[in-house]
Design an enzyme around this catalytic site. Structure first.
Site, PDB file in Angstrom:
ATOM      1  N   GLU A 193     -18.512 -53.943 -28.567  1.00 36.82           N
ATOM      2  CA  GLU A 193     -18.206 -54.790 -29.674  1.00 36.82           C
ATOM      3  C   GLU A 193     -17.074 -55.800 -29.211  1.00 36.82           C
ATOM      4  OE1 GLU A 193     -17.799 -52.950 -33.520  1.00 36.82           O
ATOM      5  OE2 GLU A 193     -19.802 -52.427 -33.323  1.00 36.82           O
ATOM      6  N   LYS A 320     -25.096 -52.983 -44.162  1.00 39.66           N
ATOM      7  CA  LYS A 320     -25.512 -53.608 -43.255  1.00 39.66           C
ATOM      8  C   LYS A 320     -27.006 -53.996 -43.408  1.00 39.66           C
ATOM      9  CE  LYS A 320     -23.066 -50.820 -39.650  1.00 39.66           C
ATOM     10  NZ  LYS A 320     -23.145 -49.599 -38.982  1.00 39.66           N
TER      11      LYS A 320
HETATM   12  P1  PGA Z   1     -23.646 -49.428 -35.091  1.00 38.39           P
HETATM   13  O1  PGA Z   1     -22.077 -49.311 -34.898  1.00 38.39           O
HETATM   14  O2  PGA Z   1     -23.964 -50.813 -35.083  1.00 38.39           O
HETATM   15  O3  PGA Z   1     -23.960 -48.916 -33.575  1.00 38.39           O
HETATM   16  O4  PGA Z   1     -24.224 -48.292 -35.813  1.00 38.39           O
HETATM   17  C1  PGA Z   1     -21.385 -49.914 -36.103  1.00 38.39           C
HETATM   18  C2  PGA Z   1     -20.754 -48.913 -36.940  1.00 38.39           C
HETATM   19  O5  PGA Z   1     -21.032 -47.566 -36.786  1.00 38.39           O
HETATM   20  O6  PGA Z   1     -20.198 -49.392 -37.906  1.00 38.39           O
HETATM   21 ZN    ZN Z   2     -19.691 -47.208 -38.988  1.00 38.74          ZN
END
Ligand code: PGA
Ligand code: ZN
Length: 403
Positions: A193, A320
């Site tokens: 990230e 998400k």
């Molecule tokens: P991921 O990580 O997109 O790999 O799931 C982001 C998170 O855990 O917030």
């Molecule tokens: Zn997370």
């Protein structure tokens, strides 16, 4: 609204992995969107199908979509949900469904001559009065790094009112943090990230480094958030944290010490997604002082959010859209979380694209935070920049009039 044409392209995400980009066309109004993917995924997330398969699926469903005249986003999403008709969206694929759902949202905004966040605010029945805090992930560990700390994310959360001020703060911090890590460890590596890696096994080192650097560059009007992503180091009832093995109660003890010592704002996924009692204990013990955030625990699912409220397992949630597969369901997840007085953080995924939809989503629903990684990586930066664009639109009170 009728749709004239939908096309799908396979593009690389920030990890170089294939993902999908779709283009919607309606009487010359064109919009694009693309969808991300996660690495530390919750087991209740919807299914992501290979992009090549999604291309084929779209060729079957495109004529069905083009036949219809959709009156709202809700109607469009319901059409997709009914067409798929599975609980984990494995028939159409959550990634294709979300790409179509976001595309429809963008097209609707464009044809109504509105900014995307304005349209979302209308659908969510929210009056935009303030902008979300930025959760900048400046130190990467866990599954998002090669040789780094066991906790996944160390986030710097400046407490200024405006996203533009917060982006300035993190840029100052990152310069100092990069120099500090380079000097101490004689290397400077980035995780998935865009945040720096620290090759240490003790998770507290990340907190020590971050708070030391915050002082050095005088960025103290800020808090620290963690995404532990504890499912990634949970095995047979124990937590394998770096070179230590901890029981649930020992891990809880570590969190209590951390909260007493550092300026903590939130802790995300402090326990494994199935360790609900761990979540319940920490929420009962420290939930008044810090946000206990569900991510793998809740997977943006209205159903799971309801259960976690009943169990008092957390008091904040990560949203998400690609965990659930349509914008309407993500909006329902936010509505529920807010009705429980939970804090809401809209989030990207670790494999990202240049799409900035989540910034509009965060503003439109009145989220408390936008979590989009480290701005040193362009796929992350563009989302914070979109927030700043919205900040300008709102502060100048420009009547939005897009051509
Ligand atoms: P991921 O990580 O997109 O790999 O799931 C982001 C998170 O855990 O917030
Ligand atoms: Zn997370």
């Amino acid at each position: 609204m009728k749709i004239d044409d939908i096309s799908l392209k396979i593009i690389p995400d920030s990890r170089g992995k294939d993902t999908i980009e779709v283009e919607f066309d309606d009487e010359g109004n064109k919009v694009f969107d693309s969808v991300p993917s996660g690495k530390s995924t919750g087991s209740n997330e919807v299914v992501v199908l290979p992009p090549s398969q999604e291309k084929e699926i779209l060729s079957y469903i495109e004529p069905l979509i083009k036949e219809k005249d959709f009156q709202s986003l809700e109607e469009f999403d319901k059409f997709l949900i009914d067409l798929d008709n599975t609980s984990d969206k494995h028939k159409l694929g959550g990634n294709l469904m979300l790409a179509l759902s976001i595309g429809f949202t963008k097209l609707l905004a464009k044809t109504q001559n509105k900014e995307i966040y304005q349209l979302i605010a209308e659908i969510a029945n929210h009056k935009v009065e303030r902008l979300p805090l930025c959760f900048f992930n400046v130190i990467n560990g866990g599954l998002h790094a090669k040789d780094s700390l066991p906790y996944q994310e160390y986030m710097f959360v400046p407490q200024n009112e405006l996203p533009s001020q917060n982006l300035n703060s993190v840029m100052l911090l990152l310069k100092e943090l990069g120099e500090y890590i380079h000097q101490k460890y004689e290397h400077l590596r980035m995780g998935d990230e865009g945040g720096y890696e620290i090759s240490e096994k003790d998770p507290e080192v990340g907190l020590k480094v971050l708070s030391e650097v915050m002082k050095r560059c005088n960025q103290v009007n800020a808090k620290i958030s963690l995404d532990v992503a504890a499912s990634s180091f949970y095995k047979d009832g124990l937590y394998l944290v770096g070179d230590k093995v901890q029981t649930k109660s020992q891990l809880l003890g570590t969190y209590q010490q951390i909260i007493d010592k550092y300026q903590m704002l939130s802790i995300e996924d402090p326990f494994d997604e199935k360790d609900e009692t761990g979540f319940q204990e920490i929420t009962a013990k420290v939930g008044k002082k810090v946000w206990i955030v569900g991510d793998d625990l809740t997977t943006t699912s209205p159903e799971r959010i309801k259960i976690m409220e009943e169990n008092k397992a957390c008091n904040a949630v990560i949203i998400k859209p690609n965990q659930i597969g349509t914008v309407s369901e993500a909006l329902e997840a936010v509505r529920l979380a807010k009705s429980y007085n939970w804090k809401v953080i809209v989030s990207h995924r670790s494999g990202e694209t240049m799409d900035t939809f989540i910034a509009d989503l965060a503003v439109g629903v009145g989220a408390d935070g936008l979590k989009s990684g480290c701005p040193l990586q362009k796929e992350r930066l563009v989302k914070y920049q979109r927030l700043i664009e919205i900040e300008k639109l709102i502060s100048e009170k420009i009547p939005v009039n897009k051509s």
